[in-house]
Design an enzyme around this catalytic site. Structure first.
Site, PDB file in Angstrom:
ATOM      1  CE  LYS A  72      -4.091  -2.152   2.266  1.00 50.35           C
ATOM      2  NZ  LYS A  72      -4.922  -2.047   3.445  1.00 50.35           N
ATOM      3  N   GLY A 133      -2.747  -0.435  16.205  1.00 51.58           N
ATOM      4  CA  GLY A 133      -2.247  -0.788  14.929  1.00 51.58           C
ATOM      5  C   GLY A 133      -2.109   0.801  14.013  1.00 51.58           C
TER       6      GLY A 133
END
Length: 267
Positions: A72, A133
């Protein structure tokens, strides 16, 4: 579905690809909608994307790509242009071919997650949220939650540099939301988010201690497969409301389909 020489192609690239839901979701939609399109998966290891990229550019019948981990961020320098969320988060999850043949991309992980939460009846506005995260997907999710009006956003990541970078980004762009670094302790939060890959593989530890959850909390996980991760199973056993990676994935798919120009999408 019959694939011919006229069939338009879309693909997802990542590593691993076996757990991904996108091929089944997109191909079922194409068949239902009567589109002569097919969606396939390509497994490309970290570090190999730049080598593979010229082949994707050369495939004239490839209209777009969905990007998943670990690419990504690595895909950014390969694109001709970035959409506004990709510019903000420095990551991309959907790419489309422009009229000039080049590719441009944007990021829908965060807004897809927010869409899944809201469709499940859990809008983030005014809520106290713990997110564990801060990687590419986590960055997009945190931006979407802040944009949607979260009151407080407490972040944790095992990599201090990622945590610091995301905290600074949110302070700069979303001053209305109180953002702070914290610990993976879910007590006192309205919504608890796992934005890590933990739960994707059998035997993964949980990203938070589920025994500290209370029934009034909402627990959200980004893992699409298995849909019911150990964290989601433990939260449901306690009585928490939950949203899963499937809810996020369906939100992403709606936004990605619109970006890719797929007409009639209703998943």
């Amino acid at each position: 579905m019959t694939i011919t020489g006229a069939t338009r192609l879309l693909a997802i690239i990542g590593d691993p690809v076996a757990p991904l839901r996108s091929p089944a979701v997109f191909n079922a939609a194409f068949e239902r909608l009567g589109h002569d399109m097919a969606f396939v998966a390509f497994q490309i290891k970290a570090g190999d994307l730049e080598c593979a990229w010229p082949a994707f550019v050369a495939m004239a019948n490839l209209d777009g790509l969905v990007i998943t981990m670990p690419h990504k961020e690595a895909v950014l320098p390969l694109l001709a242009a970035l959409g506004p969320t990709a510019q903000l988060t420095h990551s991309v999850n959907t790419i489309r071919r422009r009229a000039d043949g080049a590719f441009e991309g944007d990021m829908f992980d965060g807004e897809g997650f927010r869409d899944g939460l809201e469709r499940a009846g859990h809008p983030p506005r005014g809520k106290r949220i713990l997110q564990v995260g801060c990687g590419a997907a986590g960055t997009a999710i945190a931006c979407a939650l802040a944009r949607a009006g979260a009151a407080t956003l407490t972040l944790y990541d095992s990599a201090a540099a990622r945590l610091e970078a995301l905290t600074a980004l949110l302070h700069a762009h979303f001053p209305e939301t109180k953002v702070q670094a914290g610990h993976p302790d879910p007590r006192g939060f309205d919504i608890v988010v796992n934005a890590t890959p933990l739960g994707l593989r059998p035997g993964d530890p949980m990203s938070i201690d589920a025994s500290l959850l209370s029934p009034s909390q909402i627990v959200a996980d980004v893992i699409p497969n298995p849909e019911v991760t150990p964290l989601i199973a433990a939260a449901r056993a306690i009585g928490c409301a939950t949203t899963t990676g499937r809810d996020m994935h369906e939100g992403q798919a709606r936004l990605a389909a619109a970006y890719l120009g797929i007409k009639g999408w209703d998943v």
